[in-house]
Design an enzyme around this catalytic site. Structure first.
Site, PDB file in Angstrom:
ATOM      1  N   LYS A 142     -29.832 -24.185 -28.169  1.00  0.00           N
ATOM      2  CA  LYS A 142     -28.971 -25.318 -27.794  1.00  0.00           C
ATOM      3  C   LYS A 142     -29.040 -26.425 -28.840  1.00  0.00           C
ATOM      4  O   LYS A 142     -28.018 -27.063 -29.150  1.00  0.00           O
ATOM      5  CB  LYS A 142     -29.398 -25.857 -26.430  1.00  0.00           C
ATOM      6  CG  LYS A 142     -28.605 -27.084 -25.997  1.00  0.00           C
ATOM      7  CD  LYS A 142     -28.958 -27.532 -24.588  1.00  0.00           C
ATOM      8  CE  LYS A 142     -28.138 -28.762 -24.193  1.00  0.00           C
ATOM      9  NZ  LYS A 142     -28.362 -29.150 -22.783  1.00  0.00           N
ATOM     10  N   HIS A 271      -7.274  16.232 -29.486  1.00  0.00           N
ATOM     11  CA  HIS A 271      -6.797  15.059 -28.751  1.00  0.00           C
ATOM     12  C   HIS A 271      -7.365  15.037 -27.332  1.00  0.00           C
ATOM     13  O   HIS A 271      -6.648  14.789 -26.368  1.00  0.00           O
ATOM     14  CB  HIS A 271      -5.276  15.012 -28.741  1.00  0.00           C
ATOM     15  CG  HIS A 271      -4.679  14.867 -30.105  1.00  0.00           C
ATOM     16  ND1 HIS A 271      -4.917  13.768 -30.910  1.00  0.00           N
ATOM     17  CD2 HIS A 271      -3.877  15.692 -30.826  1.00  0.00           C
ATOM     18  CE1 HIS A 271      -4.280  13.918 -32.059  1.00  0.00           C
ATOM     19  NE2 HIS A 271      -3.652  15.078 -32.038  1.00  0.00           N
TER      20      HIS A 271
END
Length: 510
Positions: A142, A271
């Site tokens: 922070k 595929h």
């Protein structure tokens, strides 16, 4: 601007579980004259290394409490980390309570992940939920404008090099990057704790994956893509070019399919759909039959075996253009044959534990569902026609067809004969079209459908599919059942002498 935002660090708080990792960072901190403050066990270890260190109790005037659960949770520590040098009120508070600034925070958290992975008891796991360490790195992150946070042992080496090279200084950009890493460490840690306590209820969606690597592109060259996860659990890459986005989709589909088989099996995937599958007494025979199913679609496909690849088999496979070959093991000479083409990707499959759930992004959210692990054996089928399945060869074909159709895109049909896939229809908007496609595929390569079997991923709403199958030579059908008009299909099969069984399990795949 970046030059003006450089900061010379003066004081570091060190709280590390993995004491062996301290050798990667403590000498560098000391070399650039950063004062060391640390907790009990870590402080003792630093002294043994020959470096001066101040015990955290000297700052807090409190000993370690509750068996070590409370050591650093004190205003003297967090005030020192969170203070803002340019804020006069902060300075007044520090002076009033005798708190000194801390501008480097070095943490390595308790090994919660390791405890869960090794099956530790509930008490052991709970005691390894780090409270102080998480609080320290969040506070330091922070206040990254003023504080450098080093949130895990994996960062020690990089930070050491940076501090040594620049004489104990860091830039704002670097501190911000380390703050982002700290928040990642914190969120990843908290996600693991959540999953442990949630026990798979999935009340909230939380996932955190640390491993990632960018792909060349996505499904198409104009799309960007990244893979998040640890592929090393599932396979080892032995040769070839980098795996692409489409390669990974196909490899995942191929490995999901091959896991269904115990006997020697070979499959070819294109595929994400199987275009060739066969089971035989030997893997060499299975390969020949899988390729024969649709040699055109096999071009540029994904090949997968559940048995060892011999040199002889490697020689045969080399004659076919493929993208990826996957097998549990290879002959040394076979590997030389297969890797002679540097672009062909060779993977060694591992018996990894595959996830129990699958995710798919949708709109601004995620769909989650359990894996389709459901399979049915002949003893679980319901015979619905007057003609039963008496031939064990026919029964085995139905098992194979039902296995394959489960892994095809819906609407899906699979035609099988003598443990060999003859034709597939998949991704069609009607089941009739899927069947016609499967028949056309089989006939394209002169496969004899007389006496073959048919599997459907979902029920037949009308008898048209069994009528078409009958005319093509199909002698047995396996499907989930469940249509209001099931009897229409049953009646036709009885008249045509076709055996049909219901599994009670649909296998849609979208």
């Amino acid at each position: 601007m970046e030059v003006r935002m450089k900061k010379k660090h003066a004081r570091a708080l060190v709280s590390v579980h993995n004491k062996d990792a301290l050798s990667e960072i403590i000498p560098s901190l000391a070399e650039v004259d950063i004062e060391l403050v640390s907790t009990g066990g870590t402080a003792s270890y630093i002294r043994e290394m020959g470096f001066p260190v101040t015990d955290v109790e000297h700052l807090t005037s409190y000993p370690s409490l509750l068996g070590g659960r409370v050591k650093t949770l004190h205003p003297a520590i967090f005030g020192g980390i969170l203070c803002r040098p340019a804020n006069d009120a902060d300075h007044d508070d520090l002076n009033k309570f005798g708190i000194s600034p801390i501008d480097v925070v070095v943490v390595d958290l308790y090994p919660f992940h390791d405890m869960v992975a090794r099956g530790a008891s509930l008490d052991e796991v709970i005691e390894n939920i780090d409270i102080g360490g998480i609080s320290l790195i969040r506070a330091a992150a922070k206040n990254f404008e003023n504080v450098l946070v080093v949130p895990s042992a994996g960062c020690f080496s990089d930070v050491s090099l940076r501090l040594t090279e620049f004489g104990g200084e860091t830039t704002l950009a670097y501190r911000r990057r380390m703050a982002a890493m700290a928040m990642h460490v914190s969120s990843h840690y908290d996600t693991a704790i959540f999953h442990y306590l949630d026990e798979g209820d999935h009340n909230f969606f939380k996932e955190s994956l640390e491993d990632s690597f960018p792909l060349r592109y996505g499904e198409n060259p104009h799309q960007q893509a990244v893979y998040y996860g640890n592929l090393d659990v599932f396979f080892e890459k032995l040769g070839g070019k980098s795996l692409s986005y489409n390669n990974l989709l196909d490899v995942d589909a191929a490995m999901a399919l091959i896991r269904e088989f115990v006997t020697p099996a070979f499959a070819i995937v294109k595929h994400t759909n199987a275009c060739g599958v066969a089971t035989r007494d030997t893997i060499e025979e299975a390969w020949e039959k899988a390729l024969a199913a649709d040699p055109v679609s096999a071009f540029g496909g994904i090949l997968i075996s559940n048995r060892h690849i011999t040199t002889e088999l490697a020689e045969s496979i080399r004659e076919v253009f493929f993208e990826v070959l996957i097998a549990p093991s290879y002959d040394e000479k076979g590997m030389e044959v297969l890797t002679s083409n540097k672009n062909r990707i060779i993977l060694r499959s591992k018996p990894g534990l595959f996830p129990d759930h699958r995710y798919r992004s949708l709109f601004d959210g995620v769909l989650l569902q359990s894996q389709d692990h459901k399979t049915t054996s002949p003893g679980q089928w319901r015979q619905v026609t007057s003609h039963g399945i008496k031939d064990p060869v026919l029964e085995n074909d139905l098992v194979l067809a039902n296995t394959v159709v489960k892994h095809l895109k819906s609407n899906a049909i699979a035609l099988v004969k003598n443990n060999m896939l003859l034709g597939i229809g998949c991704g069609q908007t009607s089941r009739v079209d899927a069947l016609k496609q499967a028949i056309q595929k089989a006939r394209q390569f002169d496969h004899d459908l007389e006496g073959a079997v048919m599997a459907s991923d979902a029920f037949f709403p009308f008898p048209d599919c069994v009528e078409i199958a009958d005319k093509a030579g199909i002698k047995a059908v396996i499907q989930p059942g469940g249509s209001k008009r099931d009897q229409d299909s049953i009646t036709y099969c009885n008249k045509a002498g076709i055996a049909m069984v219901f599994t009670g399990n649909r296998h849609f795949r979208h």
